[in-house]
Motif scaffolding. Structure first.
Motif, PDB file in Angstrom:
ATOM      1  N   ARG A  26       8.032   0.604  -4.793  1.00 50.10           N
ATOM      2  CA  ARG A  26       7.352  -0.098  -5.822  1.00 50.10           C
ATOM      3  C   ARG A  26       6.546   0.849  -6.456  1.00 50.10           C
ATOM      4  NH1 ARG A  26      10.333  -2.965  -4.392  1.00 50.10           N
ATOM      5  NH2 ARG A  26      10.230  -5.037  -3.467  1.00 50.10           N
ATOM      6  N   ALA A  36       1.755  -4.092  -8.241  1.00 52.98           N
ATOM      7  CA  ALA A  36       2.972  -3.325  -7.896  1.00 52.98           C
ATOM      8  C   ALA A  36       4.126  -3.580  -8.814  1.00 52.98           C
ATOM      9  CB  ALA A  36       3.301  -3.724  -6.251  1.00 52.98           C
ATOM     10  N   HIS A  37       4.875  -2.870  -9.032  1.00 52.70           N
ATOM     11  CA  HIS A  37       6.038  -2.958 -10.196  1.00 52.70           C
ATOM     12  C   HIS A  37       7.393  -2.559  -9.486  1.00 52.70           C
ATOM     13  CE1 HIS A  37       3.650  -3.839 -13.873  1.00 52.70           C
ATOM     14  NE2 HIS A  37       2.709  -3.373 -13.137  1.00 52.70           N
ATOM     15  N   TYR A  38       8.382  -3.426  -9.808  1.00 54.10           N
ATOM     16  CA  TYR A  38       9.699  -2.917  -9.232  1.00 54.10           C
ATOM     17  C   TYR A  38      10.055  -1.704  -9.938  1.00 54.10           C
ATOM     18  CZ  TYR A  38       9.721  -7.459  -7.215  1.00 54.10           C
ATOM     19  OH  TYR A  38       9.550  -8.954  -6.422  1.00 54.10           O
ATOM     20  N   GLU A  54      10.652   0.848 -15.268  1.00 49.27           N
ATOM     21  CA  GLU A  54      10.037  -0.502 -14.647  1.00 49.27           C
ATOM     22  C   GLU A  54      10.745  -1.701 -14.605  1.00 49.27           C
ATOM     23  OE1 GLU A  54       7.369  -3.718 -14.647  1.00 49.27           O
ATOM     24  OE2 GLU A  54       8.226  -2.877 -16.371  1.00 49.27           O
ATOM     25  N   GLU A  58       5.457  -7.094  -9.417  1.00 48.04           N
ATOM     26  CA  GLU A  58       5.588  -8.000  -8.020  1.00 48.04           C
ATOM     27  C   GLU A  58       4.545  -8.807  -7.628  1.00 48.04           C
ATOM     28  OE1 GLU A  58       7.256  -7.169  -3.807  1.00 48.04           O
ATOM     29  OE2 GLU A  58       5.732  -5.757  -4.277  1.00 48.04           O
TER      30      GLU A  58
END
Length: 72
Positions: A26, A36-38, A54, A58
């Motif tokens: 993440r 948190a980002h994928y 990105e 999440e």
């Protein structure tokens, strides 16, 4: 260990080489908005750099991660 401002593929590979290859990744984006980002699955090379997009948010960044990043 402090990260260089201009991370290279080699530096990133060295940091990841001993991790479980099935461990999800993440992206922690902003200390003032700690989510948190994928990461996208494609790596695009252009203008002499590698880019990973990105791919959505999440949820909140775990407190333990915020503390480790000194974002608390």
């Amino acid at each position: 260990m402090p990260q260089p401002q201009h991370l290279t593929v080699g530096h990133l590979l060295r940091q990841l080489q001993n991790l479980d290859p099935d461990l999800p990744i993440r992206l922690a984006v902003n200390p003032d908005w700690p989510f948190a980002h994928y990461l996208g699955t494609d790596v695009v090379v252009g203008d002499g750099m590698a880019f990973i997009a990105e791919d959505g948010q999440e949820g909140y960044l775990p407190a333990s991660v915020r503390n480790a990043l000194a974002w608390a």
